[in-house]
Design a protein around this motif. Structure first.
Motif, PDB file in Angstrom:
ATOM      1  N   LYS A  39       0.828  -1.209   0.000  1.00  0.00           N
ATOM      2  CA  LYS A  39       0.000   0.000   0.000  1.00  0.00           C
ATOM      3  C   LYS A  39       0.862   1.258   0.000  1.00  0.00           C
ATOM      4  CE  LYS A  39      -3.700   2.333   2.598  1.00  0.00           C
ATOM      5  NZ  LYS A  39      -4.658   2.226   3.738  1.00  0.00           N
ATOM      6  N   TYR A  40       1.919   1.255   0.804  1.00  0.00           N
ATOM      7  CA  TYR A  40       2.702   2.481   0.977  1.00  0.00           C
ATOM      8  C   TYR A  40       4.052   2.452   0.264  1.00  0.00           C
ATOM      9  CZ  TYR A  40      -0.762   3.436   4.625  1.00  0.00           C
ATOM     10  OH  TYR A  40      -1.932   3.647   5.310  1.00  0.00           O
ATOM     11  N   TYR A  41       4.810   1.354   0.373  1.00  0.00           N
ATOM     12  CA  TYR A  41       6.162   1.320  -0.204  1.00  0.00           C
ATOM     13  C   TYR A  41       6.107   1.127  -1.718  1.00  0.00           C
ATOM     14  CZ  TYR A  41      11.107   0.286  -0.805  1.00  0.00           C
ATOM     15  OH  TYR A  41      12.423   0.329  -1.197  1.00  0.00           O
ATOM     16  N   VAL A  42       5.347   0.103  -2.179  1.00  0.00           N
ATOM     17  CA  VAL A  42       5.231  -0.139  -3.614  1.00  0.00           C
ATOM     18  C   VAL A  42       4.252   0.851  -4.243  1.00  0.00           C
ATOM     19  CG1 VAL A  42       4.628  -1.833  -5.390  1.00  0.00           C
ATOM     20  CG2 VAL A  42       5.819  -2.572  -3.321  1.00  0.00           C
ATOM     21  N   GLY A  43       3.189   1.184  -3.501  1.00  0.00           N
ATOM     22  CA  GLY A  43       2.231   2.160  -3.990  1.00  0.00           C
ATOM     23  C   GLY A  43       1.012   1.572  -4.665  1.00  0.00           C
ATOM     24  N   ASP A  44       0.803   0.263  -4.508  1.00  0.00           N
ATOM     25  CA  ASP A  44      -0.365  -0.378  -5.110  1.00  0.00           C
ATOM     26  C   ASP A  44      -0.844  -1.493  -4.187  1.00  0.00           C
ATOM     27  OD1 ASP A  44      -2.325  -1.557  -6.630  1.00  0.00           O
ATOM     28  OD2 ASP A  44      -1.104  -1.799  -8.436  1.00  0.00           O
ATOM     29  N   ALA A  45      -1.871  -1.221  -3.389  1.00  0.00           N
ATOM     30  CA  ALA A  45      -2.366  -2.196  -2.408  1.00  0.00           C
ATOM     31  C   ALA A  45      -2.933  -3.442  -3.072  1.00  0.00           C
ATOM     32  CB  ALA A  45      -3.429  -1.541  -1.529  1.00  0.00           C
ATOM     33  N   ASN A  46      -3.385  -3.313  -4.322  1.00  0.00           N
ATOM     34  CA  ASN A  46      -3.968  -4.466  -5.012  1.00  0.00           C
ATOM     35  C   ASN A  46      -2.947  -5.573  -5.285  1.00  0.00           C
ATOM     36  OD1 ASN A  46      -6.579  -3.360  -5.182  1.00  0.00           O
ATOM     37  ND2 ASN A  46      -6.018  -2.154  -6.980  1.00  0.00           N
ATOM     38  N   LEU A  47      -1.660  -5.209  -5.322  1.00  0.00           N
ATOM     39  CA  LEU A  47      -0.618  -6.206  -5.551  1.00  0.00           C
ATOM     40  C   LEU A  47      -0.429  -7.140  -4.351  1.00  0.00           C
ATOM     41  CD1 LEU A  47       2.068  -4.010  -7.359  1.00  0.00           C
ATOM     42  CD2 LEU A  47       0.651  -5.812  -8.364  1.00  0.00           C
ATOM     43  N   GLY A  93       6.872   8.354  12.645  1.00  0.00           N
ATOM     44  CA  GLY A  93       5.857   9.283  12.160  1.00  0.00           C
ATOM     45  C   GLY A  93       4.825   8.700  11.220  1.00  0.00           C
ATOM     46  N   TYR A  94       4.494   7.413  11.405  1.00  0.00           N
ATOM     47  CA  TYR A  94       3.488   6.783  10.558  1.00  0.00           C
ATOM     48  C   TYR A  94       2.123   7.442  10.753  1.00  0.00           C
ATOM     49  CZ  TYR A  94       0.130   3.303   8.891  1.00  0.00           C
ATOM     50  OH  TYR A  94      -0.903   2.674   8.265  1.00  0.00           O
ATOM     51  N   MET A  95       1.441   7.708   9.629  1.00  0.00           N
ATOM     52  CA  MET A  95       0.098   8.277   9.648  1.00  0.00           C
ATOM     53  C   MET A  95      -0.808   7.370   8.819  1.00  0.00           C
ATOM     54  SD  MET A  95       0.267  11.068  11.477  1.00  0.00           S
ATOM     55  CE  MET A  95      -1.184  11.991  10.968  1.00  0.00           C
ATOM     56  N   ALA A  96      -1.878   6.849   9.440  1.00  0.00           N
ATOM     57  CA  ALA A  96      -2.778   5.933   8.746  1.00  0.00           C
ATOM     58  C   ALA A  96      -3.422   6.601   7.541  1.00  0.00           C
ATOM     59  CB  ALA A  96      -3.853   5.438   9.703  1.00  0.00           C
ATOM     60  N   ASN A  97      -3.462   5.855   6.422  1.00  0.00           N
ATOM     61  CA  ASN A  97      -4.133   6.287   5.198  1.00  0.00           C
ATOM     62  C   ASN A  97      -3.604   7.622   4.662  1.00  0.00           C
ATOM     63  OD1 ASN A  97      -6.081   4.056   5.295  1.00  0.00           O
ATOM     64  ND2 ASN A  97      -6.936   5.141   7.060  1.00  0.00           N
ATOM     65  N   ALA A  98      -2.277   7.812   4.804  1.00  0.00           N
ATOM     66  CA  ALA A  98      -1.645   9.038   4.319  1.00  0.00           C
ATOM     67  C   ALA A  98      -0.321   8.691   3.646  1.00  0.00           C
ATOM     68  CB  ALA A  98      -1.408  10.019   5.477  1.00  0.00           C
TER      69      ALA A  98
END
Length: 462
Positions: A264-272, A401-406
């Motif tokens: 979701k965050y590192y690769v940028g595609d949660a569907n993968l 500094g993790y922020m959910a859904n950001a």
């Protein structure tokens, strides 16, 4: 429970599949929690990541007490169904109920209220799962003394577990999206209901099709906790498995809990997430299924997990540096994930096949029947590794500094990648190195088994 006569014949395919179905059912809770609960807490229930990490660690503190107690109680259980089978069926219902409750967001705007609910429900789920899984894990030593048959049980058990996890990797997010229609809280709730409902009849099937046939001396049942703990002193095979399971637990928690964040965050595609998870668990199915055949080719059961963990660990260190934001790098990452699945599946199935042998070694060396306790202690090592990893993830993400859904900062992204790949690779290599010192080979096991059977026969003549 009266004295039983061991079944010397090979286990039928029906009995093997019956036992394996138990871990198929287990993973509709275990894999669901391992793969999705941390994300559910942080990004759906909106509980702070640091608090979530602390909750995971606290739950394993409860495990530290409940695991050996349940193991010891299972060893002392007397029933017409055996020592361990009744635990599976009677503990499954409350476990599945709390499985659903764990994926329920408490209806409150107060984050502290939501957090307390999440912790309380999860602690009960952990204890209920212990009451199912610890006796289940101890059962192979009561089903057969044949080490190849035990490896077969372990192979099929892990195959069942990974097939269930493969189903979850394809099914959970689809159910979340379809049932939730944009509301993830509603979607995860329905997903937990569906997969818990699937699990219960499978537990019934496991209960109905398994049999405890190994003759276990009844004179050794009443033991104090101090006497149980004594069997751990100087017990090197158990120590080696503990180290290996701690390392595996850390790895398992990381690839489970972090994979969603990674894509979701590192690769940028949660569907993968679904594709990559499926490739890993498909690889694990191949790895675990192959154990029943490969174990006959080696003189020491440590050989297969040593090779599997070492190869997977090296691959994961390499994966840490792959350019996954390019198509070539991403394809390479998926392919290596499949290969690590094969190595990890083969390794984990082998480890579980070694647990009954360690229990029998304990009986041989200490003249003590402690199958449930040894199984519980080794299972706790696995959970301890998972607990420290999950707590570490929550604390580090919060600190960076993790922020959910950001959109995440560079430090958070680096930590996600390193935890998902590099650190896990190093720990798998460490597990492989520890296994070099595991000393129970097939020859020594056969001699040990003959001595145990001789003592059992002598006790019957008295």
């Amino acid at each position: 429970m009266g004295t039983k006569t061991e079944n010397k014949e090979k286990l039928s395919a029906f009995r093997v599949i019956g036992y394996a179905s138990g871990d198929f059912a287990n993973n509709f809770s275990w894999a669901l929690v391992s793969g999705y609960l941390l994300y559910f807490w942080t990004d759906v229930a909106l509980i702070p990541a640091a608090l979530c990490g602390t909750f995971m660690l606290l739950s394993k503190g409860i495990d530290a007490v409940s695991d050996p107690i349940v193991g010891a109680l299972a060893d002392r259980t007397k029933s017409k169904w055996g020592r361990y089978r009744p635990w599976i069926i009677f503990a499954a219902v409350p476990m599945l109920i709390f499985n659903i409750m764990s994926f329920t967001v408490f209806p409150s705007d107060n984050v502290n209220v939501r957090a307390v609910y999440a912790l309380a429900v999860y602690v009960v789920l952990v204890i209920a799962y212990t009451c199912v899984n610890i006796p289940y894990s101890a059962m192979p030593a009561a089903i057969t003394r044949d080490d190849n048959e035990r490896s077969k049980l372990s192979s099929w058990r892990m195959t069942g577990a990974f097939i269930a996890t493969l189903i979850l990797s394809q099914g959970v997010l689809r159910v979340v999206n379809f049932a939730g229609k944009g509301d993830e809280a509603k979607g995860y709730f329905y997903a937990a209901i569906i997969f818990s409902a699937i699990a219960f009849p499978i537990y019934l099937f496991c209960f109905k099709t398994t049999r405890e046939t190994v003759d276990i001396p009844m004179t050794e049942e009443k033991m104090s906790l101090k006497e149980y703990v004594r069997v751990l002193k100087g017990n090197r095979p158990v120590h080696i498995l503990i180290i290996s399971f701690v390392c595996w637990g850390f790895y398992e928690a990381a690839i489970g809990a972090v994979r969603m964040y990674y894509f979701k965050y590192y690769v940028g595609d949660a569907n993968l997430f679904m594709l990559n998870s499926s490739l890993m668990f498909l690889g694990r199915v191949f790895g675990t299924y192959s154990l029943a055949f490969l174990v006959k080719k080696v003189s020491n059961k440590r050989t297969l997990p040593l090779i599997g963990f070492m190869a997977s660990g090296i691959l994961m260190v390499i994966m840490n540096f792959l350019p996954v934001h390019t198509q070539t790098g991403l394809n390479s990452y998926h392919f290596m994930t499949f290969l690590t699945g094969i190595g990890g599946g083969l390794g984990l199935a082998s480890l579980f096949g070694m647990v009954p042998d360690c229990s029998e070694y304990t009986q041989y060396k200490y003249h003590t029947h402690a199958i449930g306790f040894i199984s519980a202690f080794i299972n706790f090592a696995f959970k301890l590794g998972m607990a420290f990893c999950t707590a570490f993830i929550g604390w580090i993400l919060s600190a960076l500094g993790y922020m959910a859904n950001a959109e995440q900062n560079t430090s958070v992204l680096t930590a996600i990648n390193l935890t998902m790949n590099g650190i896990c690779g190093i720990l798998l290599i460490g597990a492989a190195v520890a296994l070099i010192f595991y000393g129970i080979d097939k020859k020594s096991y056969a001699a040990m088994r003959r001595e145990i059977e001789k003592k059992i026969e002598e006790s019957h003549e008295l």
